[in-house]
Design a protein around this motif. Structure first.
Motif, PDB file in Angstrom:
ATOM      1  N   SER A  28       0.777  -1.408  -0.085  1.00 31.71           N
ATOM      2  CA  SER A  28       0.144   0.033   0.083  1.00 31.71           C
ATOM      3  C   SER A  28       0.906   1.305  -0.049  1.00 31.71           C
ATOM      4  CB  SER A  28      -0.865   0.114   1.213  1.00 31.71           C
ATOM      5  OG  SER A  28      -0.274  -0.229   2.450  1.00 31.71           O
ATOM      6  N   ASP A  29       2.149   0.981   0.157  1.00 27.30           N
ATOM      7  CA  ASP A  29       3.142   2.259   0.029  1.00 27.30           C
ATOM      8  C   ASP A  29       2.880   3.359   0.816  1.00 27.30           C
ATOM      9  OD1 ASP A  29       4.832   1.583  -2.417  1.00 27.30           O
ATOM     10  OD2 ASP A  29       3.032   1.071  -3.269  1.00 27.30           O
ATOM     11  N   HIS A  30       2.475   3.108   2.040  1.00 23.45           N
ATOM     12  CA  HIS A  30       2.285   4.149   3.294  1.00 23.45           C
ATOM     13  C   HIS A  30       3.559   4.863   3.498  1.00 23.45           C
ATOM     14  CE1 HIS A  30      -1.388   2.221   3.662  1.00 23.45           C
ATOM     15  NE2 HIS A  30      -1.841   3.199   4.827  1.00 23.45           N
ATOM     16  N   VAL A  31       3.734   6.096   4.010  1.00 32.39           N
ATOM     17  CA  VAL A  31       4.761   6.794   4.350  1.00 32.39           C
ATOM     18  C   VAL A  31       5.543   6.014   5.480  1.00 32.39           C
ATOM     19  CG1 VAL A  31       5.629   8.859   5.250  1.00 32.39           C
ATOM     20  CG2 VAL A  31       3.774   9.060   3.835  1.00 32.39           C
ATOM     21  N   ILE A  32       6.847   5.775   5.171  1.00 29.57           N
ATOM     22  CA  ILE A  32       7.552   4.939   6.343  1.00 29.57           C
ATOM     23  C   ILE A  32       7.574   5.598   7.668  1.00 29.57           C
ATOM     24  CG2 ILE A  32       8.767   3.664   4.735  1.00 29.57           C
ATOM     25  CD1 ILE A  32      11.298   5.509   5.153  1.00 29.57           C
ATOM     26  N   ILE A  33       7.489   4.854   8.907  1.00 26.71           N
ATOM     27  CA  ILE A  33       7.581   5.178  10.224  1.00 26.71           C
ATOM     28  C   ILE A  33       8.774   4.634  10.976  1.00 26.71           C
ATOM     29  CG2 ILE A  33       5.189   5.806  10.259  1.00 26.71           C
ATOM     30  CD1 ILE A  33       4.595   3.429  11.756  1.00 26.71           C
ATOM     31  N   LEU A  34       9.258   5.096  11.797  1.00 25.64           N
ATOM     32  CA  LEU A  34      10.344   4.459  12.403  1.00 25.64           C
ATOM     33  C   LEU A  34       9.908   3.317  13.457  1.00 25.64           C
ATOM     34  CD1 LEU A  34      13.225   4.847  12.858  1.00 25.64           C
ATOM     35  CD2 LEU A  34      12.799   6.340  14.917  1.00 25.64           C
ATOM     36  N   ASP A  35       9.279   2.354  12.795  1.00 19.29           N
ATOM     37  CA  ASP A  35       8.745   1.026  13.381  1.00 19.29           C
ATOM     38  C   ASP A  35       9.943   0.090  13.656  1.00 19.29           C
ATOM     39  OD1 ASP A  35       9.074   0.286  10.804  1.00 19.29           O
ATOM     40  OD2 ASP A  35       6.986   0.050  10.541  1.00 19.29           O
ATOM     41  N   ASP A  36       9.710  -1.056  13.852  1.00 23.90           N
ATOM     42  CA  ASP A  36      10.614  -2.154  14.336  1.00 23.90           C
ATOM     43  C   ASP A  36      11.416  -2.379  13.007  1.00 23.90           C
ATOM     44  OD1 ASP A  36      10.020  -2.213  16.929  1.00 23.90           O
ATOM     45  OD2 ASP A  36       8.691  -3.908  16.933  1.00 23.90           O
ATOM     46  N   GLU A  37      10.579  -2.731  11.921  1.00 21.82           N
ATOM     47  CA  GLU A  37      11.358  -3.185  10.808  1.00 21.82           C
ATOM     48  C   GLU A  37      12.094  -2.050  10.046  1.00 21.82           C
ATOM     49  OE1 GLU A  37      11.995  -5.532   7.126  1.00 21.82           O
ATOM     50  OE2 GLU A  37      11.815  -5.565   9.324  1.00 21.82           O
ATOM     51  N   LEU A  38      11.762  -0.758  10.136  1.00 18.32           N
ATOM     52  CA  LEU A  38      12.762  -0.032   9.614  1.00 18.32           C
ATOM     53  C   LEU A  38      13.926   0.220  10.551  1.00 18.32           C
ATOM     54  CD1 LEU A  38      13.007   2.245   7.508  1.00 18.32           C
ATOM     55  CD2 LEU A  38      12.219   3.927   8.941  1.00 18.32           C
ATOM     56  N   ARG A  39      13.767   0.215  11.748  1.00 18.68           N
ATOM     57  CA  ARG A  39      15.202   0.078  12.793  1.00 18.68           C
ATOM     58  C   ARG A  39      15.859  -1.301  12.409  1.00 18.68           C
ATOM     59  NH1 ARG A  39      11.520   2.078  17.130  1.00 18.68           N
ATOM     60  NH2 ARG A  39      11.462  -0.146  17.706  1.00 18.68           N
ATOM     61  N   GLU A  40      15.324  -2.253  12.208  1.00 16.90           N
ATOM     62  CA  GLU A  40      16.154  -3.429  11.985  1.00 16.90           C
ATOM     63  C   GLU A  40      16.783  -3.241  10.447  1.00 16.90           C
ATOM     64  OE1 GLU A  40      17.493  -6.922  13.518  1.00 16.90           O
ATOM     65  OE2 GLU A  40      16.214  -5.349  14.328  1.00 16.90           O
ATOM     66  N   ILE A  41      16.066  -2.791   9.463  1.00 17.49           N
ATOM     67  CA  ILE A  41      16.592  -2.553   8.329  1.00 17.49           C
ATOM     68  C   ILE A  41      18.052  -1.695   8.518  1.00 17.49           C
ATOM     69  CG2 ILE A  41      16.496  -1.264   6.084  1.00 17.49           C
ATOM     70  CD1 ILE A  41      13.583  -2.273   6.042  1.00 17.49           C
ATOM     71  N   GLY A  42      17.805  -0.607   9.308  1.00 17.21           N
ATOM     72  CA  GLY A  42      19.130   0.168   9.559  1.00 17.21           C
ATOM     73  C   GLY A  42      20.380  -0.653  10.336  1.00 17.21           C
ATOM     74  N   LEU A  43      19.735  -1.310  11.096  1.00 16.66           N
ATOM     75  CA  LEU A  43      20.838  -2.366  11.867  1.00 16.66           C
ATOM     76  C   LEU A  43      21.465  -3.343  11.036  1.00 16.66           C
ATOM     77  CD1 LEU A  43      18.733  -2.870  15.245  1.00 16.66           C
ATOM     78  CD2 LEU A  43      21.109  -1.711  15.271  1.00 16.66           C
ATOM     79  N   GLU A  44      20.654  -3.820  10.134  1.00 15.31           N
ATOM     80  CA  GLU A  44      21.160  -4.877   9.183  1.00 15.31           C
ATOM     81  C   GLU A  44      22.236  -4.333   8.449  1.00 15.31           C
ATOM     82  OE1 GLU A  44      20.774  -8.596   8.739  1.00 15.31           O
ATOM     83  OE2 GLU A  44      20.775  -7.956  10.864  1.00 15.31           O
ATOM     84  N   ILE A  45      22.092  -3.150   7.759  1.00 13.62           N
ATOM     85  CA  ILE A  45      22.877  -2.386   6.801  1.00 13.62           C
ATOM     86  C   ILE A  45      24.325  -2.021   7.690  1.00 13.62           C
ATOM     87  CG2 ILE A  45      23.135  -0.261   5.784  1.00 13.62           C
ATOM     88  CD1 ILE A  45      20.352  -0.421   4.977  1.00 13.62           C
ATOM     89  N   VAL A  46      24.084  -1.411   8.983  1.00 12.89           N
ATOM     90  CA  VAL A  46      24.843  -0.733   9.683  1.00 12.89           C
ATOM     91  C   VAL A  46      26.228  -1.927  10.355  1.00 12.89           C
ATOM     92  CG1 VAL A  46      25.693   0.504  11.904  1.00 12.89           C
ATOM     93  CG2 VAL A  46      23.998   1.507  10.116  1.00 12.89           C
TER      94      VAL A  46
END
Length: 420
Positions: free
Chosen positions: A295-313
């Motif tokens: 549905s392409d909602h605006v991204i929020i700082l949820d668990d999955e977004l934090r986990e994406i950042g963690l996996e990259i870093v």
């Protein structure tokens, strides 16, 4: 206390963990460009000299006033959003954002000259540009098939469009001094269970082979392919599945682009990043927020977004993962949507950079899961916001919700004066 005083207190808490240097974190974060999608600003309308309606399984809901209707308006809106977002970034364009001076130019005939104004604007603002061929919202895509179409004439049209798009990407790279990512996504698929899944995929492979056979400088243009699980009108079968593109990218040295909304609701893209990086030098992301579906909602700082950042870093992959955004919400202020989503993407990276990742990895390897879990939970209430506020202040953008005041002023002075 002031922003600086709050920062100093928070800095001391993070830096008590060995290996965490907030100054080093800021320097790393400044170097990470986020590819911001232009199509949030006009609901994926584009500027073609046609009255073609949005199609291809893509839906934009809402009718918030102030939508950009000209290239100048869209660039103005982007400038406003960029002034509220820390860092130097890229803008991601679709082919439908060509400027053809009032003349109809079909997509298989697009040239770099049709994006010259975008390039000049990007130079003025120190931005990079990425690109996407637009394989939807066109008479030759009305039956839901493009590069995998049974009709060779239709396939050839879209093949030529993709070749031209790669050349446009190389033009961006040459003019702006940083490679453009040119990403191919197609809507091809069937509404109901097909009798033959293989033949359309053979056609897609052959089309891609022909597209990538065209000589385009790979130091200027980086090719990516993007999968999808299902779409509106292709609920039962999508030709370009994750497995198809993962295999194609590996075999042909292309980037596999993972869109966070293009998988089953229980599949997490964060869990795929480390696995993909073992076998790919680089991967690309389109970060969105699915709510029950793509549905392409605006991204929020949820668990999955934090986990994406963690996996990259924590996998030392800031230079291996090309991060782009892909959401479009017409129910809220569009400049605010860009600002919220992009700031959240950057927040997720900052959150990850501040973690004592080496220590947490060591605890895991030692089997000390008690300490690991306890610390992970405690870090959730560390004064991350004070670090973020100071970073924004140092980068010359509004701190906390002050950016919203600027958006409201822009809406009063600019957006409200546009025809809805």
């Amino acid at each position: 206390m002031s922003v600086k005083e709050n920062f100093e207190n928070a800095k001391a808490q993070y830096e008590k963990w060995g290996g965490v240097s907030v100054e080093d974190v800021f320097q790393k974060l400044k170097q990470v460009p986020i590819s911001i999608h232009c199509w949030q600003g006009d609901d994926i309308g584009g500027f073609e000299e046609t009255d073609q309606e949005l199609s291809g399984g893509i839906e934009v809901t809402g009718n918030y006033p102030g939508k950009a209707t000209t290239p100048e308006e869209l660039r103005s809106d982007l400038e406003k959003a960029l002034s509220l977002i820390p860092g130097k970034h890229k803008i991601n364009l679709h082919a439908i954002y060509a400027e053809t001076d009032g003349k109809f130019v079909d997509r298989n005939e697009l040239e770099p000259q049709h994006f010259e104004k975008w390039v000049n604007w990007a130079k003025e603002h120190g931005l990079g540009l990425d690109f996407n061929p637009t394989l939807f919202s066109h008479p030759k895509a009305k039956d839901g098939f493009t590069l995998a179409h049974p009709d060779k004439e239709v396939r050839d049209f879209w093949i030529q469009h993709c070749i031209q798009s790669r050349k446009i990407g190389a033009y961006f790279g040459e003019e702006l001094g940083q490679p453009a990512l040119t990403n191919i996504w197609i809507p091809d698929g069937y509404k109901d269970i097909p009798s033959d899944r293989l033949t359309p995929r053979k056609r897609l492979k052959e089309s891609l082979d022909e597209i990538f056979a065209a000589d385009v400088d790979e130091t200027l243009n980086v090719d990516a392919v993007e999968s999808k699980l299902f779409g509106i009108g292709s609920e039962a079968y999508v030709v370009g599945s994750h497995e198809f593109y993962m295999g194609y990218a590996l075999k042909n040295n292309k980037l596999c682009l993972l869109d966070t909304g293009h998988y089953h609701p229980t599949e997490m893209v964060s869990n795929k990043i480390s696995a993909m990086l073992l076998f790919n030098d680089r991967i690309a992301l389109h970060v969105s927020r699915p709510v029950r579906w793509d549905s392409d909602h605006v991204i929020i700082l949820d668990d999955e977004l934090r986990e994406i950042g963690l996996e990259i870093v924590r996998n030392d992959a800031l230079d291996k993962v090309m991060i782009g955004l892909d959401f479009f919400d017409a129910s809220i202020n569009r400049v605010a949507a860009w600002t919220i989503g992009t700031r959240n993407m950057i927040k997720s990276l900052l959150y990850a950079l501040l973690m004592p990742n080496d220590h947490l990895k060591k605890l895991q390897e030692e089997g000390n899961f008690t300490d690991r879990l306890a610390l992970l939970e405690e870090f959730k209430t560390y004064p991350f916001g004070a670090i973020w506020d100071y970073y924004c202040e140092q980068m010359g953008v509004p701190v906390q919700e002050k950016w919203l005041d600027e958006v409201k002023e822009y809406e009063r002075n600019v957006l409200s004066k546009r025809n809805s």
